[in-house]
Design a protein around this motif. Structure first.
Motif, PDB file in Angstrom:
ATOM      1  N   ASN A  12       0.800  -1.226   0.000  1.00 28.23           N
ATOM      2  CA  ASN A  12       0.000   0.000   0.000  1.00 28.23           C
ATOM      3  C   ASN A  12       0.835   1.278   0.000  1.00 28.23           C
ATOM      4  O   ASN A  12       0.326   2.361  -0.295  1.00 28.23           O
ATOM      5  CB  ASN A  12      -0.940   0.020   1.208  1.00 28.23           C
ATOM      6  CG  ASN A  12      -2.047  -1.002   1.083  1.00 28.23           C
ATOM      7  OD1 ASN A  12      -2.473  -1.333  -0.010  1.00 28.23           O
ATOM      8  ND2 ASN A  12      -2.508  -1.522   2.209  1.00 28.23           N
ATOM      9  N   GLU A  21      -3.338   7.320  -8.566  1.00 30.23           N
ATOM     10  CA  GLU A  21      -3.910   6.854  -7.305  1.00 30.23           C
ATOM     11  C   GLU A  21      -2.980   5.842  -6.635  1.00 30.23           C
ATOM     12  O   GLU A  21      -2.292   5.069  -7.307  1.00 30.23           O
ATOM     13  CB  GLU A  21      -5.272   6.195  -7.556  1.00 30.23           C
ATOM     14  CG  GLU A  21      -6.361   7.156  -7.983  1.00 30.23           C
ATOM     15  CD  GLU A  21      -7.714   6.475  -8.075  1.00 30.23           C
ATOM     16  OE1 GLU A  21      -7.839   5.343  -7.563  1.00 30.23           O
ATOM     17  OE2 GLU A  21      -8.641   7.082  -8.634  1.00 30.23           O
ATOM     18  N   PRO A  23      -1.917   2.476  -4.653  1.00 27.40           N
ATOM     19  CA  PRO A  23      -2.423   1.107  -4.735  1.00 27.40           C
ATOM     20  C   PRO A  23      -3.146   0.712  -3.458  1.00 27.40           C
ATOM     21  O   PRO A  23      -2.940   1.317  -2.394  1.00 27.40           O
ATOM     22  CB  PRO A  23      -1.141   0.281  -4.916  1.00 27.40           C
ATOM     23  CG  PRO A  23      -0.093   1.087  -4.224  1.00 27.40           C
ATOM     24  CD  PRO A  23      -0.456   2.524  -4.487  1.00 27.40           C
ATOM     25  N   ARG A  24      -3.994  -0.294  -3.584  1.00 29.44           N
ATOM     26  CA  ARG A  24      -4.691  -0.826  -2.407  1.00 29.44           C
ATOM     27  C   ARG A  24      -4.597  -2.352  -2.426  1.00 29.44           C
ATOM     28  O   ARG A  24      -5.042  -3.004  -3.367  1.00 29.44           O
ATOM     29  CB  ARG A  24      -6.155  -0.403  -2.392  1.00 29.44           C
ATOM     30  CG  ARG A  24      -6.373   1.105  -2.243  1.00 29.44           C
ATOM     31  CD  ARG A  24      -7.826   1.416  -1.933  1.00 29.44           C
ATOM     32  NE  ARG A  24      -8.720   0.847  -2.938  1.00 29.44           N
ATOM     33  CZ  ARG A  24      -9.999   0.567  -2.730  1.00 29.44           C
ATOM     34  NH1 ARG A  24     -10.540   0.750  -1.537  1.00 29.44           N
ATOM     35  NH2 ARG A  24     -10.743   0.074  -3.703  1.00 29.44           N
ATOM     36  N   THR A  39      -6.443 -11.855  -1.172  1.00 27.59           N
ATOM     37  CA  THR A  39      -6.201 -10.416  -1.180  1.00 27.59           C
ATOM     38  C   THR A  39      -6.829  -9.774  -2.408  1.00 27.59           C
ATOM     39  O   THR A  39      -6.686 -10.286  -3.532  1.00 27.59           O
ATOM     40  CB  THR A  39      -4.686 -10.114  -1.166  1.00 27.59           C
ATOM     41  OG1 THR A  39      -4.077 -10.779  -0.053  1.00 27.59           O
ATOM     42  CG2 THR A  39      -4.426  -8.619  -1.072  1.00 27.59           C
ATOM     43  N   HIS A  40      -7.523  -8.682  -2.201  1.00 26.57           N
ATOM     44  CA  HIS A  40      -8.081  -7.900  -3.310  1.00 26.57           C
ATOM     45  C   HIS A  40      -7.031  -6.877  -3.731  1.00 26.57           C
ATOM     46  O   HIS A  40      -6.510  -6.117  -2.909  1.00 26.57           O
ATOM     47  CB  HIS A  40      -9.356  -7.192  -2.882  1.00 26.57           C
ATOM     48  CG  HIS A  40      -9.913  -6.280  -3.927  1.00 26.57           C
ATOM     49  ND1 HIS A  40     -10.569  -6.746  -5.041  1.00 26.57           N
ATOM     50  CD2 HIS A  40      -9.890  -4.925  -4.036  1.00 26.57           C
ATOM     51  CE1 HIS A  40     -10.944  -5.722  -5.789  1.00 26.57           C
ATOM     52  NE2 HIS A  40     -10.538  -4.606  -5.205  1.00 26.57           N
ATOM     53  N   LEU A  41      -6.711  -6.858  -5.033  1.00 25.12           N
ATOM     54  CA  LEU A  41      -5.682  -5.961  -5.560  1.00 25.12           C
ATOM     55  C   LEU A  41      -6.345  -4.839  -6.358  1.00 25.12           C
ATOM     56  O   LEU A  41      -7.151  -5.092  -7.248  1.00 25.12           O
ATOM     57  CB  LEU A  41      -4.716  -6.729  -6.467  1.00 25.12           C
ATOM     58  CG  LEU A  41      -4.141  -8.045  -5.913  1.00 25.12           C
ATOM     59  CD1 LEU A  41      -3.212  -8.695  -6.940  1.00 25.12           C
ATOM     60  CD2 LEU A  41      -3.391  -7.790  -4.615  1.00 25.12           C
ATOM     61  N   ASP A  42      -5.974  -3.611  -6.057  1.00 25.50           N
ATOM     62  CA  ASP A  42      -6.546  -2.446  -6.740  1.00 25.50           C
ATOM     63  C   ASP A  42      -5.416  -1.460  -7.037  1.00 25.50           C
ATOM     64  O   ASP A  42      -4.969  -0.724  -6.161  1.00 25.50           O
ATOM     65  CB  ASP A  42      -7.615  -1.803  -5.853  1.00 25.50           C
ATOM     66  CG  ASP A  42      -8.308  -0.625  -6.542  1.00 25.50           C
ATOM     67  OD1 ASP A  42      -8.019  -0.361  -7.720  1.00 25.50           O
ATOM     68  OD2 ASP A  42      -9.123   0.032  -5.867  1.00 25.50           O
ATOM     69  N   PHE A  43      -4.921  -1.468  -8.292  1.00 25.14           N
ATOM     70  CA  PHE A  43      -3.821  -0.575  -8.647  1.00 25.14           C
ATOM     71  C   PHE A  43      -3.747  -0.417 -10.157  1.00 25.14           C
ATOM     72  O   PHE A  43      -4.311  -1.201 -10.914  1.00 25.14           O
ATOM     73  CB  PHE A  43      -2.481  -1.091  -8.105  1.00 25.14           C
ATOM     74  CG  PHE A  43      -2.163  -2.522  -8.441  1.00 25.14           C
ATOM     75  CD1 PHE A  43      -1.678  -2.891  -9.689  1.00 25.14           C
ATOM     76  CD2 PHE A  43      -2.339  -3.519  -7.484  1.00 25.14           C
ATOM     77  CE1 PHE A  43      -1.364  -4.205  -9.985  1.00 25.14           C
ATOM     78  CE2 PHE A  43      -2.036  -4.844  -7.771  1.00 25.14           C
ATOM     79  CZ  PHE A  43      -1.543  -5.192  -9.021  1.00 25.14           C
ATOM     80  N   ASP A  44      -3.039   0.628 -10.588  1.00 24.65           N
ATOM     81  CA  ASP A  44      -2.825   0.870 -12.008  1.00 24.65           C
ATOM     82  C   ASP A  44      -1.853  -0.155 -12.584  1.00 24.65           C
ATOM     83  O   ASP A  44      -1.045  -0.754 -11.861  1.00 24.65           O
ATOM     84  CB  ASP A  44      -2.286   2.277 -12.244  1.00 24.65           C
ATOM     85  CG  ASP A  44      -3.351   3.348 -12.029  1.00 24.65           C
ATOM     86  OD1 ASP A  44      -4.545   3.002 -12.053  1.00 24.65           O
ATOM     87  OD2 ASP A  44      -2.980   4.519 -11.831  1.00 24.65           O
ATOM     88  N   SER A  45      -1.894  -0.310 -13.892  1.00 25.01           N
ATOM     89  CA  SER A  45      -1.111  -1.353 -14.571  1.00 25.01           C
ATOM     90  C   SER A  45       0.383  -1.058 -14.624  1.00 25.01           C
ATOM     91  O   SER A  45       1.163  -1.923 -15.009  1.00 25.01           O
ATOM     92  CB  SER A  45      -1.637  -1.563 -15.991  1.00 25.01           C
ATOM     93  OG  SER A  45      -1.683  -0.342 -16.706  1.00 25.01           O
TER      94      SER A  45
END
Length: 211
Positions: A12, A21, A23-24, A39-45
């Motif tokens: 994070n 943004e 990452p999460r 784990t849920h991944l939320d981030f730019d490529s």
């Protein structure tokens, strides 16, 4: 066999390109509650150590999932850049002409990764001149890698280096990190991306196998 991890760990707190943004990494399941971890991944490529595909900036450029798997591995040569050098020109590159003849990947070790996590990382880092890029692209290389945030100066609006590399169908690997114990220059390089659909970029586990 000497294998070296050239990748920054992701979490994070991983630095992101200015304006992007954060990452999460979110716990989606726990052993105590669900009997397993997830784990849920939320981030730019383009998070962390990553590949830029030609499709990152070219309307009809290839995406990573459309490139053959051998595009992400091959022979490599690491060019050490002096600490005082901020502009890497063609004359400097010419000093490694013999070593580069058989390289699929050219990796630049500037030492800038020491600023990873610091605001300084995003400015005034060493970059190649367009002439130096074109000298490299005259060779049959698959990609060029850097231990910096970008192949172009962060203030660039024309992204000349990016476009030159992408127009040759090659990839860019950014945010590499070279361990102090890595002293070899020649070897094999591996940077396999996540094969998601229409991939303009992807975090990678970049690995160098020294000869």
């Amino acid at each position: 066999m000497n294998l070296y991890d050239l990748s920054h760990p992701l979490n994070n707190e991983s630095p992101v390109y200015p304006g992007k943004e954060n990452p999460r990494f979110i716990s989606a399941a726990t052993i105590k509650k669900d009997g397993y971890r997830e784990t849920h991944l939320d981030f730019d490529s383009h998070l962390g150590t990553h590949i830029d595909a030609p499709a990152h900036m070219l309307e009809n450029g290839k995406t990573l999932d459309r490139m053959p798997v051998h595009a992400f591995s091959g022979s490599a040569f690491i060019i050490p850049v002096p600490d005082s050098m901020k502009v890497i020109d063609g004359q400097f590159i010419s000093g490694f002409s013999e070593q580069l003849k058989s390289a699929d990947f050219v990796l630049f070790r500037t030492g800038w990764s020491k600023y990873w996590g610091d605001e300084k990382y995003f400015s005034d880092f060493p970059t190649l001149t367009l002439a130096a890029v074109n000298r490299l692209l005259a060779l049959p290389i698959k990609g060029i890698g850097f231990d910096t945030i970008s192949a172009d100066p962060v203030e660039s609006k024309s992204w000349e280096n990016h476009f030159a590399i992408f127009n040759k169908g090659a990839i860019i690997i950014e945010n590499l990190v070279f361990p102090d114990k890595l002293t070899e220059s020649a070897g094999k390089f591996f940077c396999f991306p996540i094969p998601y659909e229409k991939a303009d970029g992807s975090p990678v586990r970049a690995v160098f196998e020294a000869l």
